[in-house]
Scaffold this motif. Structure first.
Motif: not given
Length: 293
Positions: A220-240
């Protein structure tokens, strides 16, 4: 000052020898036989580890300047624009391997080793190691050089890949211990982040939303967002957005492509929206960024 264009600096790329999966060269001797101007921006079509054995000067990678310290290793992926301030004065080791050499990604560990060092556009592309670790790496490097002489023996490529993996693992262990690579391959959230990074590198020109990447990764988008934020402190959209912006900056500064062509290449149907996106991300209009020295 007119900037060199990406099409030209791609033409100057020094490819690994034909038929070879890996090459090892030494600075500054290798530059004496190199047709490329390493003091000017250039691009490689292969992966490269640049190991500076002595300090001094700077190394610029994708618009960021880094001081060169003793035993600093830089990890460059295909497509990255880089140059030295005074290439012929640097002493160290160049390790180059073709894209197929690192294509095997059978396990989470393989993905971790590859994407936590290379394609790390969101973090420093380098790590400074101790002399003790340097000696361990030199031992493995000598084994690699010995194996290069066994081209006709069974398992030659497998041996090269195995020694290279050991080489990268030793770097990872040192950099992890000293806080330079904060990811933990044992954590599911960190593994998902690295899968996201891998997917992003492959699809950033056509996928621009978190949902698209979540669907591709079967989460899910929520799961991905939580994982990216936990790993880096940044939201996945910022990486994109950051990955798209980096490629846009490369093409705007170092290619002859029209702004509309760059927008199309990066998946923007509306050129005006691309211009607004670029201005929001960089503070410059594409035309102004192109004219910078």
């Amino acid at each position: 000052m007119e900037q060199p264009r990406l099409d030209a600096i791609y033409n100057m790329v020094c490819n690994t020898p034909k038929g070879a999966e890996l090459s090892i060269d030494y600075m500054p001797e290798s530059f004496e036989h190199d047709d490329m101007d390493n003091d000017s921006p250039h691009v490689h079509t292969f992966y490269e580890i640049i190991w500076f054995r002595e300090g001094g000067g700077t190394h610029t990678v994708d618009f960021q300047e880094y001081p060169i310290e003793k035993n600093t290793l830089f990890f460059l992926a295909p497509g990255q624009v880089h140059f030295f301030d005074r290439a012929t004065a640097h002493k160290g080791i160049l390790i180059k391997f073709c894209t197929d050499f690192l294509k095997e990604e059978h396990t989470d560990e393989d993905i971790y080793i590859k994407y936590n060092l290379f394609n790390a556009f969101n973090s420093r592309p380098c790590c400074t190691i101790s002399e003790e670790t340097a000696q361990r790496l030199l031992f493995v490097l000598h084994k690699l050089e010995e194996e290069q002489l066994n081209r006709n023996l069974i398992g030659h490529i497998d041996m090269l890949r195995s020694y290279t993996k050991i080489f990268l693992i030793l770097i990872h262990r040192y950099c992890e211990k000293n806080g330079d690579t904060p990811l933990d391959a044992a954590k599911p959230s960190h593994r998902l982040f690295l899968q996201f990074r891998k997917t992003l590198e492959r699809h950033y020109t056509r996928m621009h939303t978190v949902k698209e990447y979540a669907d591709c990764l079967n989460v899910s988008a929520k799961t991905l967002s939580n994982s990216v934020i936990e790993s880096t402190g940044k939201a996945p959209l910022a990486f994109i957005n950051d990955r798209t912006t980096l490629e846009a900056k490369r093409l705007v500064r170092f290619s002859n492509m029209m702004i509309k062509e760059i927008a199309d290449h990066l998946g923007f149907e509306d050129t005006s929206y691309f211009v607004k996106f670029f201005k929001r991300q960089t503070g410059y209009l594409p035309s102004a960024f192109r004219e910078q020295e």
